[in-house]
Design a protein around this motif. Structure first.
Motif, PDB file in Angstrom:
ATOM      1  N   TRP A  92      15.869  46.968 -23.663  1.00 51.84           N
ATOM      2  CA  TRP A  92      15.126  45.721 -23.767  1.00 51.84           C
ATOM      3  C   TRP A  92      13.645  46.004 -24.017  1.00 51.84           C
ATOM      4  O   TRP A  92      13.075  46.914 -23.425  1.00 51.84           O
ATOM      5  N   ALA A  93      13.052  45.175 -24.861  1.00 45.80           N
ATOM      6  CA  ALA A  93      11.590  45.180 -25.005  1.00 45.80           C
ATOM      7  C   ALA A  93      11.074  43.949 -24.266  1.00 45.80           C
ATOM      8  O   ALA A  93      11.718  42.895 -24.280  1.00 45.80           O
ATOM      9  N   THR A  94       9.931  44.130 -23.591  1.00 49.35           N
ATOM     10  CA  THR A  94       9.382  43.019 -22.807  1.00 49.35           C
ATOM     11  C   THR A  94       7.948  42.743 -23.242  1.00 49.35           C
ATOM     12  O   THR A  94       7.123  43.665 -23.284  1.00 49.35           O
ATOM     13  N   ILE A  95       7.684  41.500 -23.591  1.00 52.95           N
ATOM     14  CA  ILE A  95       6.322  41.096 -23.934  1.00 52.95           C
ATOM     15  C   ILE A  95       5.874  40.078 -22.895  1.00 52.95           C
ATOM     16  O   ILE A  95       6.559  39.072 -22.665  1.00 52.95           O
ATOM     17  N   THR A  96       4.766  40.399 -22.237  1.00 56.62           N
ATOM     18  CA  THR A  96       4.253  39.524 -21.195  1.00 56.62           C
ATOM     19  C   THR A  96       3.134  38.660 -21.780  1.00 56.62           C
ATOM     20  O   THR A  96       2.216  39.188 -22.413  1.00 56.62           O
ATOM     21  N   VAL A  97       3.248  37.369 -21.569  1.00 59.26           N
ATOM     22  CA  VAL A  97       2.185  36.451 -21.993  1.00 59.26           C
ATOM     23  C   VAL A  97       1.571  35.895 -20.719  1.00 59.26           C
ATOM     24  O   VAL A  97       2.275  35.316 -19.881  1.00 59.26           O
ATOM     25  N   THR A  98       0.270  36.086 -20.543  1.00 66.05           N
ATOM     26  CA  THR A  98      -0.377  35.680 -19.296  1.00 66.05           C
ATOM     27  C   THR A  98      -1.664  34.915 -19.577  1.00 66.05           C
ATOM     28  O   THR A  98      -2.393  35.271 -20.506  1.00 66.05           O
ATOM     29  N   GLY A  99      -1.930  33.876 -18.786  1.00 64.13           N
ATOM     30  CA  GLY A  99      -3.185  33.147 -18.929  1.00 64.13           C
ATOM     31  C   GLY A  99      -2.957  31.655 -19.014  1.00 64.13           C
ATOM     32  O   GLY A  99      -1.809  31.180 -19.059  1.00 64.13           O
ATOM     33  N   PRO A 100      -4.050  30.916 -19.035  1.00 60.83           N
ATOM     34  CA  PRO A 100      -3.942  29.450 -19.046  1.00 60.83           C
ATOM     35  C   PRO A 100      -3.134  28.918 -20.234  1.00 60.83           C
ATOM     36  O   PRO A 100      -2.518  27.853 -20.140  1.00 60.83           O
ATOM     37  N   GLN A 101      -3.128  29.618 -21.368  1.00 59.81           N
ATOM     38  CA  GLN A 101      -2.398  29.130 -22.544  1.00 59.81           C
ATOM     39  C   GLN A 101      -0.979  29.704 -22.642  1.00 59.81           C
ATOM     40  O   GLN A 101      -0.267  29.466 -23.622  1.00 59.81           O
ATOM     41  N   ALA A 102      -0.586  30.507 -21.630  1.00 60.73           N
ATOM     42  CA  ALA A 102       0.710  31.194 -21.735  1.00 60.73           C
ATOM     43  C   ALA A 102       1.859  30.204 -21.890  1.00 60.73           C
ATOM     44  O   ALA A 102       2.758  30.384 -22.715  1.00 60.73           O
ATOM     45  N   ARG A 103       1.813  29.131 -21.108  1.00 66.31           N
ATOM     46  CA  ARG A 103       2.913  28.174 -21.144  1.00 66.31           C
ATOM     47  C   ARG A 103       3.031  27.541 -22.533  1.00 66.31           C
ATOM     48  O   ARG A 103       4.135  27.410 -23.071  1.00 66.31           O
ATOM     49  N   ALA A 104       1.889  27.203 -23.098  1.00 65.24           N
ATOM     50  CA  ALA A 104       1.887  26.574 -24.420  1.00 65.24           C
ATOM     51  C   ALA A 104       2.432  27.527 -25.484  1.00 65.24           C
ATOM     52  O   ALA A 104       3.171  27.123 -26.395  1.00 65.24           O
ATOM     53  N   ILE A 105       2.084  28.791 -25.352  1.00 64.58           N
ATOM     54  CA  ILE A 105       2.549  29.772 -26.344  1.00 64.58           C
ATOM     55  C   ILE A 105       4.071  29.912 -26.256  1.00 64.58           C
ATOM     56  O   ILE A 105       4.778  29.909 -27.267  1.00 64.58           O
ATOM     57  N   VAL A 106       4.589  30.031 -25.025  1.00 56.76           N
ATOM     58  CA  VAL A 106       6.040  30.188 -24.869  1.00 56.76           C
ATOM     59  C   VAL A 106       6.758  28.923 -25.343  1.00 56.76           C
ATOM     60  O   VAL A 106       7.821  28.987 -25.967  1.00 56.76           O
ATOM     61  N   ALA A 107       6.128  27.776 -25.067  1.00 51.24           N
ATOM     62  CA  ALA A 107       6.739  26.518 -25.493  1.00 51.24           C
ATOM     63  C   ALA A 107       6.836  26.434 -27.018  1.00 51.24           C
ATOM     64  O   ALA A 107       7.753  25.822 -27.565  1.00 51.24           O
ATOM     65  N   ALA A 108       5.880  27.087 -27.691  1.00 52.56           N
ATOM     66  CA  ALA A 108       5.873  27.032 -29.154  1.00 52.56           C
ATOM     67  C   ALA A 108       6.979  27.874 -29.779  1.00 52.56           C
ATOM     68  O   ALA A 108       7.305  27.718 -30.951  1.00 52.56           O
ATOM     69  N   LEU A 109       7.528  28.809 -28.980  1.00 52.95           N
ATOM     70  CA  LEU A 109       8.636  29.612 -29.512  1.00 52.95           C
ATOM     71  C   LEU A 109       9.904  28.792 -29.400  1.00 52.95           C
ATOM     72  O   LEU A 109      10.090  28.044 -28.437  1.00 52.95           O
TER      73      LEU A 109
END
Ligand SMILES: [Zn+2]
Lengths: 93, 930
Positions: B698-715
């Motif tokens: 598995w490859a793991t990419i961590t998205v962290t910060g105030p905009q993280a939720r928005a970025i994940v939602a965009a996927l």
């Protein structure tokens, strides 16, 4: 460089193995009271025998534990057996 | 006069001339010569200066037993230090220089040192240069003593081949016994390897002129070689068996020419025959180190192999029957030989750099050369390497092989069988495993050992300049065990490892103490038998090949983004992105706090534990209670060792009732897996628990910060990050691939760990950056992540913990007090030491806002009285978020000291700080849900 016989893979270079434990040592039931002396004996007392010894080893490349008999003086390997079929019958590690 | 070349005889090729220089003078020799034989043939006597006293020294032996002629040798720009002249084959164009002599061995400026010998005995350096500090004296002493200097230039292509092989029978030594054994075994169908260190086989056969089994030595040797090869045996010449190790492993060094790295053979031999011959012992008498005093066996070798007569008027001093054929041979070659018996009186060598004679009691013999033979010593080194015992043979006045491991054999002179025909019979029987009784020995020797209290300077160890007086001094100072004697006097510790010295040394100690020689015993024989270059062990294991780094699936993407790659726990990972570290790390931290950071977390461990007993198992493995964890939920916890110390930390997710996912530290995956397997198989039913490491899948990419939720939602994942609570996990899709979304945070901000099969890593990376870049996201490296977690007071195991840290030292005390079920290390958390009030605990340190960043490793010290360390800084950074330095530390009774001002010391510098809680940013955790 010693050759150790993994019961699953055959004779392999000693660098592929890790020593794990002395067989026959039972972990105390830690849900009950255990004296400091008994706990220390479990942690630190090893027989460290001279001559024929039985030891639990892990073959790192197949991850299986096994019991190896060897001579700690001559370094001769006297045999090896799988852990799971060996120890329960003999009273567990 | 001294040595000269005869017009015939020997194994050299007189039709060709090789030119070389020694100590600035020109010489010639022939193919087949060694540096030593060519110099001896040219009349050179002084070939070196001794290690400590700078005494002039000439050749003693003709092969590995010579302690005296040690040269730095240069050939076409390549130079090797400390080459033994007797075993270095002569090559046209060589330039040799005696070591430890200037301007040359013949006229050494430090020769005057010998006048001070009274003050330079054993232990002199220990006793004299203690005050004020040995290191003041060391550089000049090192220049005065010692061997050759290295020129500091690496030789191109100096890489050792390393081969692995096996055989039924390894024969070490290609003399008469070895050849006979190898042939017998090969013809009987065994796979045989015969190794000999000489370029030409035959061992000591060339010393005399006796026929062997009716043939001339060269013809007999050729017949054996042909027969061995015809039967499929292998022969390695110029190859030294330099060590025998456990389980039949033999190490062989094959010489491949000057300034070329030797080849290492790791040969696994089912049986090994030691047929290594025997060495002539020196006799210990006054000035026995004079140039011109040589071993009788050495002179016979120079004559037989190289056609060189060691001297013209030769006195022979021998105590054994082995000398007769050699004396006859020397006479036949044209020398005038005067035989003397050491029983006539105490000998003394006469003359200075040139031997002028020998005084034996009242008798004075004028001679230019004195050949001595104190008896034969079997070369038993390999026998001892393999764990064979030695027996003392009073009849032969020597240690001979005794009981040994089943796979070890010895035959011929190495076994104390010095007569030719019995040696051949013994060797053949050993090779075939047939019973054999070696008959009576024709060898006669009168014991002749060093005489304590006798007059004059008598050398025991020529290479390390140890005399009989040094052994006597050691005995007076109670260094009587041979191992102590060796270390106090350095006897036997030179490059030749005491090949000519050890017997004399232990015999001297026996005589001093009035004990029998076997009771004194020998020192330990260890590989290598002769010096081998370190390169031999090194081989092609260099650079990356020594310990290959693990590489990320996304390495090309990181490099394209300008990453500075660094090693972290065995992985090559992005440290930061950009040409300069500080500005890049600051920008990455700020982006992660203000918008989002995108972090490659692929090396994070992903070990699955499955099966009906999995829940009970992980509950036992973890310090924290895991049994109550609901499927889809995640918990942070510790794994301990049985001694209660922290082994690893990380989160564990419950994927299903019977399935867990352990995220251990990136660098501990192998260790954690081995630990899990040990407990699974030893103490549990291994059929009800399965452990499977999927880290690399598995490859793991961590998205962290105030905009993280928005970025994940965009996927387009099929999962809604808005409904995903902190410390939970869900499964979605990334295209047609499975996707795991875990909400955990190592930064204190809302974070999502997105895991896809490794083959999809590049697509996910691209998709996350495409969605994130417009929102201000940027890739962040390990260094920024280290700052982000330190701002929150989150630890890294091994950095913010040490070999004494228990979980309650970090503030995690609940399981220790409340957990009912047994777990690894539980009892150890209740010991006196675990409950001590002064345990080092994790704290934060705050310096003045304008202050500098504390050095990591700085010690926190007590304020009054003699200063004592009470802790140290474990992590320390400038926090771009807080715009001030932050630090974590382990501090005695740290929790009680919060608010205290403490002093720190670092490399002579004094600093101060205030103790705080570890968390410096958002202690209420509001950012997690912001
Ligand atoms: Zn295996």
């Amino acid at each position: 460089m010693q050759l150790f016989p993994c019961p699953f893979c055959g004779p392999r270079n000693e660098r592929e193995f890790h020593y794990v434990a002395e067989p026959g040592k039972t972990r105390p039931d830690t849900t009950g009271d255990i004296t400091a002396e008994d706990w220390a004996a479990y942690l630190y007392d090893t027989k460290n025998e001279k001559g024929p010894v039985r030891e639990v080893w892990m073959h790192l490349t197949c991850r299986e534990l096994f019991v190896m008999e060897r001579d700690s003086v001559t370094m001769d390997v006297l045999g090896s057996k799988t852990l799971r079929r060996t120890l329960p019958a003999e009273g567990a590690a | 006069m001294s040595g000269r070349r005869l017009s015939q005889g020997g194994l050299i090729d007189r039709s060709r001339l090789l030119r070389f220089r020694f100590d600035g003078r020109d010489f010639t020799g022939h193919p087949g010569d060694t540096l030593a034989s060519a110099l001896l043939a040219s009349g050179v006597r002084v070939m070196g200066r001794s290690f400590k006293y700078h005494r002039p020294r000439g050749l003693w032996g003709a092969w590995f037993d010579d302690p005296n002629a040690v040269f730095n040798v240069r050939l076409r720009g390549d130079e090797l230090p400390n080459c033994p002249a007797t075993t270095t084959a002569l090559v046209d164009g060589m330039q040799a220089r005696a070591v430890n002599a200037w301007p040359n061995a013949e006229n050494d400026l430090k020769g005057g040192l010998d006048l001070f010998h009274r003050w330079l005995g054993a232990g002199f350096y220990y006793k004299t240069f203690m005050w004020p500090d040995w290191h003041l004296f060391e550089p000049s002493i090192r220049k005065m003593a010692g061997l050759g200097a290295v020129d500091g230039k690496a030789i191109d292509g100096y890489v050792a081949d390393q081969l692995h092989d096996d055989c039924d029978l390894l024969v070490a030594g290609g003399g008469a016994a070895g050849l006979a054994a190898a042939r017998a075994a090969a013809e009987a169908g065994y796979s045989v390897v015969l190794a000999d260190d000489h370029p030409t086989l035959g061992g000591s056969l060339y010393q005399g002129d006796e026929p062997i089994e009716g043939e001339e030595p060269q013809a007999w040797v050729a017949a054996q070689v042909a027969a061995i090869r015809a039967a499929g045996g292998r022969i390695l010449t110029s190859t030294t068996v330099f060590g025998l190790y456990d389980h039949g492993l033999a190490a062989l060094a094959e010489d491949r020419g000057f300034a070329r790295a030797p080849r290492l053979w790791r040969l696994r031999a089912r049986r090994t025959l030691v047929a290594t011959g025997a060495m002539d012992r020196p006799i210990t008498f006054a000035d026995n180190d004079r140039p011109g005093v040589m071993s009788l066996q050495g002179a016979a070798e120079f004559l037989g192999r190289y056609g060189v007569l060691a001297g013209q008027r030769i006195a022979v001093l021998s105590n054994n029957s082995h000398s007769a054929p050699i004396v006859a041979r020397l006479r036949a070659a044209g020398a005038e030989v005067i035989e003397a018996d050491p029983a006539e009186g105490a000998p003394r060598a006469l003359g200075g750099k040139r031997l002028s004679g020998v005084q034996i009691g009242a008798r004075k013999i004028d001679c230019d050369t004195l050949l001595v033979s104190g008896g034969l010593t079997p070369t038993v080194h390999l026998w001892r390497h393999a764990g064979g015992k030695l027996d003392w043979s009073a009849e032969k006045a020597a240690f001979v092989p005794g009981a040994g491991p089943d796979h070890m054999l010895a035959a011929g002179a190495a076994n104390g069988t010095f007569d030719l025909d019995p040696a051949l019979a013994e060797a053949r029987a050993a090779a075939l495993g047939t019973p054999h009784a070696t008959g009576a020995s024709g060898y006669r020797v009168r014991p002749l050992w060093p005489q304590p209290g006798s007059k004059g300077r008598q050398w025991i160890d020529f290479q390390h300049d140890v005399t009989l007086k040094d052994v006597e001094l050691a005995a007076r100072e109670n260094y009587v065990s041979v191992e102590h004697l060796k270390r106090y006097t350095t006897l036997g510790m030179a490059a030749d490892q005491g090949k000519t010295a050890n017997m004399a040394g232990l015999a001297a100690m026996a005589a001093i103490q009035g004990r029998p020689i076997p009771e004194v015993g020998t020192t330990t024989f260890r590989p290598p038998f002769v010096p081998v270059p370190m390169e031999l062990y090194h081989g092609t294991r260099r650079g990356q090949a020594v310990n290959p780094l693990k590489r990320l699936e996304l390495e090309p993407q990181h490099r394209a983004a300008g990453a500075a790659m660094g090693e972290y726990g065995g992985w090559l990972r992005p440290a930061w992105y950009g040409p300069e570290d500080q500005s890049a790390i600051t920008a990455e931290v700020q982006a992660a706090r203000q918008a989002a950071g995108v972090f490659d977390g692929s090396p994070l461990g992903k070990i699955e534990v499955m099966g009906p007993d999995a829940a009970a198992f992980v509950n036992f493995i973890y310090y924290n209670t895991i049994a109550t964890l609901e499927p889809g939920h995640i918990r942070y916890g510790f794994m301990l060792r049985e001694n209660g110390l922290i082994f690893d930390d990380g989160v564990i997710a419950r994927l299903a009732e019977d399935r867990f996912l352990i995220s251990c530290s990136s660098s501990h995956v192998a260790g954690v897996e081995a630990m899990l397997e040990s407990w699974r198989q030893d103490g549990n039913d291994p059929d009800r628990i399965f452990v499977h490491d999927t880290t690399q899948h598995w490859a793991t990419i961590t998205v962290t910060g105030p905009q993280a939720r928005a970025i994940v939602a965009a996927l387009d994942t099929g999962a809604d990050p808005a409904t995903l609570a902190h410390m939970t996990l869900t499964e979605g899709r990334f295209g047609d691939s499975p996707l795991r979304i875990a909400r955990v945070s190592f930064t204190g901000d809302a974070s999502f760990e997105l895991s896809v099969p490794a083959s999809r890593a590049a697509d996910l990376w691209q998709a996350v950056l495409a969605a994130g870049t417009p929102l201000g996201a940027r890739p962040i490296g390990l260094e920024a992540m280290s700052v982000l977690r330190a701002e929150k007071g989150f630890i890294m195991v091994g950095k913010d913990t040490d070999g004494e840290t228990m979980p309650h030292d970090l503030g995690f005390d609940v399981p220790r007090r409340k957990k009912k079920a047994a777990f690894v290390g539980d009892r150890a958390l209740q010991t006196e030491a675990a409950n001590a009030a002064d345990r080092r605990q994790l704290v934060g340190l705050r310096v003045a806002d304008s202050g500098t960043v504390l050095p990591t490793g700085a010690h926190i010290v007590t304020g009054d009285g003699p200063q004592r360390s009470i802790g140290f800084v474990t992590s320390s950074y400038f926090s771009p978020t807080l715009d001030r330095p932050i630090a974590l530390a382990l501090l005695e009774s740290g929790q009680q000291r919060i608010g205290d001002r403490v002093q720190l010391r670092h490399l002579g510098q004094s600093l101060s700080a205030t103790v705080t809680a570890p968390c410096a940013l958002d202690p209420e955790g509001e950012r997690l849900n912001a």
